[in-house]
Design an enzyme around this catalytic site. Structure first.
Site, short mmCIF file in Angstrom:
data_model
loop_
_atom_site.label_atom_id
_atom_site.label_comp_id
_atom_site.label_asym_id
_atom_site.label_seq_id
_atom_site.Cartn_x
_atom_site.Cartn_y
_atom_site.Cartn_z
N HIS A 155 72.60 37.74 73.26
CA HIS A 155 73.19 38.82 74.07
C HIS A 155 73.11 38.50 75.56
O HIS A 155 72.32 37.65 75.98
CB HIS A 155 72.47 40.14 73.80
CG HIS A 155 72.88 40.78 72.50
ND1 HIS A 155 72.33 40.44 71.30
CD2 HIS A 155 73.80 41.75 72.24
CE1 HIS A 155 72.89 41.16 70.34
NE2 HIS A 155 73.79 41.96 70.88
N LYS A 159 70.35 43.30 78.47
CA LYS A 159 69.98 44.10 77.29
C LYS A 159 68.51 44.47 77.32
O LYS A 159 67.65 43.64 77.60
CB LYS A 159 70.31 43.30 76.02
CG LYS A 159 70.11 44.09 74.75
CD LYS A 159 70.83 43.47 73.58
CE LYS A 159 70.55 44.23 72.29
NZ LYS A 159 70.92 45.66 72.38
N1 LIG Z 1 76.51 50.19 68.59
C1 LIG Z 1 77.21 49.26 69.23
O1 LIG Z 1 78.21 48.73 68.73
C2 LIG Z 1 76.79 48.85 70.58
C3 LIG Z 1 75.64 49.35 71.10
N2 LIG Z 1 75.24 49.02 72.34
C4 LIG Z 1 74.08 49.73 72.82
O2 LIG Z 1 74.52 50.76 73.69
C5 LIG Z 1 73.56 51.00 74.70
C6 LIG Z 1 74.22 50.89 76.06
O3 LIG Z 1 74.61 49.57 76.28
P1 LIG Z 1 75.35 49.13 77.63
O4 LIG Z 1 76.53 50.00 77.85
O5 LIG Z 1 75.52 47.67 77.58
O6 LIG Z 1 74.21 49.47 78.70
P2 LIG Z 1 74.39 49.87 80.25
O7 LIG Z 1 73.07 49.60 80.88
O8 LIG Z 1 75.61 49.22 80.82
O9 LIG Z 1 74.65 51.44 80.20
C7 LIG Z 1 73.68 52.40 79.95
C8 LIG Z 1 74.03 53.60 80.78
O10 LIG Z 1 73.15 54.67 80.45
C9 LIG Z 1 72.98 55.41 81.61
N3 LIG Z 1 71.83 56.31 81.53
C10 LIG Z 1 70.51 56.00 81.62
N4 LIG Z 1 69.77 57.12 81.57
C11 LIG Z 1 70.64 58.15 81.42
C12 LIG Z 1 70.48 59.55 81.31
N5 LIG Z 1 69.28 60.12 81.35
N6 LIG Z 1 71.59 60.31 81.15
C13 LIG Z 1 72.81 59.75 81.12
N7 LIG Z 1 73.04 58.42 81.24
C14 LIG Z 1 71.95 57.64 81.38
C15 LIG Z 1 72.82 54.37 82.73
O11 LIG Z 1 73.08 54.94 83.99
C16 LIG Z 1 73.86 53.35 82.31
O12 LIG Z 1 75.09 53.60 82.97
C17 LIG Z 1 72.44 49.99 74.45
O13 LIG Z 1 71.42 50.60 73.69
C18 LIG Z 1 73.10 48.90 73.62
O14 LIG Z 1 72.20 48.22 72.81
C19 LIG Z 1 75.95 48.17 73.12
C20 LIG Z 1 77.09 47.60 72.65
C21 LIG Z 1 77.61 47.88 71.33
O1 LIG Z 2 73.36 45.69 73.97
C1 LIG Z 2 74.41 45.21 73.50
O2 LIG Z 2 75.26 44.65 74.20
C2 LIG Z 2 74.66 45.37 72.06
N1 LIG Z 2 73.83 46.09 71.36
C3 LIG Z 2 73.92 46.36 69.98
C4 LIG Z 2 72.72 45.80 69.25
O3 LIG Z 2 71.60 45.91 69.75
O4 LIG Z 2 72.89 45.26 68.15
C5 LIG Z 2 75.26 45.97 69.39
C6 LIG Z 2 75.84 44.73 69.95
O5 LIG Z 2 75.12 43.66 69.48
C7 LIG Z 2 75.87 44.77 71.47
#
Ligand SMILES: NC(=O)C1=CN([C@@H]2O[C@H](COP(=O)(O)OP(=O)(O)OC[C@H]3O[C@@H](n4cnc5c(N)ncnc54)[C@H](O)[C@@H]3O)[C@@H](O)[C@H]2O)C=CC1
Ligand SMILES: O=C(O)C1=N[C@H](C(=O)O)C[C@H](O)C1
Length: 266
Positions: A155, A159
């Site tokens: 990743h 992350k």
């Molecule tokens: N299920 C999936 O397919 C995927 C899951 N993820 C997961 O999604 C999550 C976010 O990933 P990214 O967007 O890359 O992270 P990022 O760091 O770009 O975004 C996280 C956002 O959450 C906000 N945040 C933090 N505390 C907050 C609060 N109290 N209230 C509202 N907003 C708050 C931050 O300001 C930030 O903008 C991670 O846990 C990641 O592992 C990421 C990609 C795909």
């Molecule tokens: O943080 C990410 O970017 C992602 N998080 C998810 C995970 O923890 O598996 C999904 C994807 O891999 C991207």
């Protein structure tokens, strides 16, 4: 289909920003507001990248739910915040679709109990990309025939959680079809701690973090004279959005918590 009123938490994040545009552009979804860490009282349209999306920004989740009467919360934040948001949403009768990873088993169990007590749906999907779901399913199939497996997840370096939610889910799915086995030499010894990665049910999980990467995983199987590699790559966050859409459409029909997109795909 009735219009589904959606709140997106984490709208300025990499995933949250994509989800905001998805919800805003779908005819049968209405973006009722967003939950952010700051900018209370502003309109999202005042924030760079969201011109024309005139919805309120909330920093207080309870006020957000009271004001908007939302149907669904899409959470894309951080592990601690995501858990708090999911729990609060269920308490308010708002159905969570959670992409945020890094929840513990205990947290997942607690949220399942709460969803069932409230009789409403909740979807927690460690990976919304269809290709990643297939990678996990194919790995589960392969593990019936190959007991030796190593998971390598790669990743971007921003992350927060390791191993990734996808890697943990993959190992859990493999455990369902794999005979338990402690892998490697019985006398194997790490000369540098962590060299063999994390261990789950005897499987090893290795986490790589590098700028330039998005989300990638290889599941490597080995047997006498052969190896099998199953790999998935997400090159952008758009790859996750069709899964988010299906989850928002599905969560309103459920009355329990579903963990993993594979459990709702036909
Ligand atoms: N299920 C999936 O397919 C995927 C899951 N993820 C997961 O999604 C999550 C976010 O990933 P990214 O967007 O890359 O992270 P990022 O760091 O770009 O975004 C996280 C956002 O959450 C906000 N945040 C933090 N505390 C907050 C609060 N109290 N209230 C509202 N907003 C708050 C931050 O300001 C930030 O903008 C991670 O846990 C990641 O592992 C990421 C990609 C795909
Ligand atoms: O943080 C990410 O970017 C992602 N998080 C998810 C995970 O923890 O598996 C999904 C994807 O891999 C991207």
């Amino acid at each position: 289909m009735d219009i589904v009123k959606v709140i997106v938490a984490g709208p300025r994040g990499r995933m949250g920003a994509e989800a905001v545009h998805l919800v805003h552009n779908e005819d049968h979804f209405e973006l009722a507001g967003v939950l952010d860490r700051k900018h209370e009282g502003l309109s999202l349209s005042e924030i760079k990248g969201f011109q024309g999306i005139d919805v309120p920004i909330f920093t207080d989740i309870e006020e957000c739910f009271r004001t908007t009467q939302a149907d669904v919360l899409v959470d894309l934040t951080t592990p601690d915040v995501g858990y708090f948001h999911t729990k609060t949403a269920l308490e308010f009768g708002v159905r969570p679709v959670v992409g945020t990873t890094g929840f513990s088993k205990e947290q997942l169990n607690e949220l399942k109990e709460l969803a069932e007590e409230k009789g409403i749906g909740c979807i927690i999907a460690p990976n919304f990309a269809i290709g990643a779901v297939l990678m996990m399913k194919f790995s589960q199939m392969a593990a019936k025939y190959f007991q030796d497996v190593e998971i390598l997840e790669m990743h971007h370096d921003q992350k927060l959680d390791a191993p990734s939610g996808t890697a943990v889910k993959t190992a859990e799915m493999i455990s369902k079809s794999r005979e338990p086995k402690k892998q490697g030499h019985p006398k194997e010894k790490e000369t540098i701690e962590g060299a063999r990665g994390a261990e789950m049910d005897g499987m090893h999980i290795h986490s790589i973090r590098l700028p330039g990467l998005v989300a990638h995983q290889q599941v490597l199987f080995g047997a006498d004279g052969q190896t099998l590699t199953i790999r998935h790559d997400s090159y952008n966050r758009q790859s996750f959005m069709s899964g988010v859409k299906v989850c928002v459409e599905t969560v309103i029909k459920l009355d329990t918590l579903v963990y993993g997109l594979e459990n709702i795909l036909e």
